[in-house]
Scaffold this active site. Sequence first.
Site, PDB file in Angstrom:
ATOM      1  N   SER A  11       1.000  -1.290   0.049  1.00 39.33           N
ATOM      2  CA  SER A  11      -0.104   0.129   0.153  1.00 39.33           C
ATOM      3  C   SER A  11       0.936   1.126   0.034  1.00 39.33           C
ATOM      4  O   SER A  11       2.191   1.013   0.418  1.00 39.33           O
ATOM      5  CB  SER A  11      -0.913   0.141   1.208  1.00 39.33           C
ATOM      6  OG  SER A  11      -0.023   0.147   2.539  1.00 39.33           O
ATOM      7  N   HIS A 131      27.127  16.511  -2.039  1.00 40.99           N
ATOM      8  CA  HIS A 131      28.567  15.870  -1.763  1.00 40.99           C
ATOM      9  C   HIS A 131      28.806  15.363  -0.458  1.00 40.99           C
ATOM     10  O   HIS A 131      28.505  16.119   0.709  1.00 40.99           O
ATOM     11  CB  HIS A 131      29.620  16.670  -2.333  1.00 40.99           C
ATOM     12  CG  HIS A 131      29.792  18.053  -1.783  1.00 40.99           C
ATOM     13  ND1 HIS A 131      30.607  18.242  -0.439  1.00 40.99           N
ATOM     14  CD2 HIS A 131      29.360  18.997  -2.089  1.00 40.99           C
ATOM     15  CE1 HIS A 131      30.617  19.206  -0.258  1.00 40.99           C
ATOM     16  NE2 HIS A 131      29.921  20.067  -1.082  1.00 40.99           N
TER      17      HIS A 131
END
Length: 205
Positions: A11, A131
């Site tokens: 679901s 990063h």
Amino acid sequence: MKKKLEIIGYSGHSYVCIETAIRSGFEMIGYYDLEHKSHNPYNINYLGSEKLLTTSENLLFIGIGDNFLRQKIYQQLNSSNKFASLIHPSATISDTAIISENVLISASAIVNAQSNIDFGCIINTGAIIEHECHIYSFAHVAPGAVLAGNVKVGERSFIGANATIKQGTVIGNDVIVGAGSVILNDIPNNSVVVGNPGKIIKKNI
């Protein structure tokens, strides 16, 4: 030959996982849930209750959005199981990023250089992980959230939709960051933080 995948949960969040799996070339074998679902939009087989599941010969994916429940189900499973990671074809993943197992990276998400996404994490639609970020196990970064460089997000923490986390910030374990919040400072474990700038409004101890 397609890799065969069984999903736990059927679901809401699992639908995103299933569509990502199909687009990534997996063959869906079926689903585990507490009960058979009358609504079966992907026409896959019911394999039984996840409470009875310990081992499968196929790859597994825990497609449950709740961080704590996702971890609980993982802990009940036999350590011999193998888990897939699901990366949408439209996502952008650096060659130097490290992606663990049972990770969902949804459509248009970005995971940049030297970032590390641990087991069981969700990087949702359009989220940006810059990063050298580290997202620890079973955390969830919601749609549109932006994590600047060198951000750490602790275990089971939730970063709400369109939240922004300043570079170098450390988010503790079991933290909830509200949707649209702007986080400029480190957040301790078990906190709920909202607003711009983000303020702690509750401690979940």
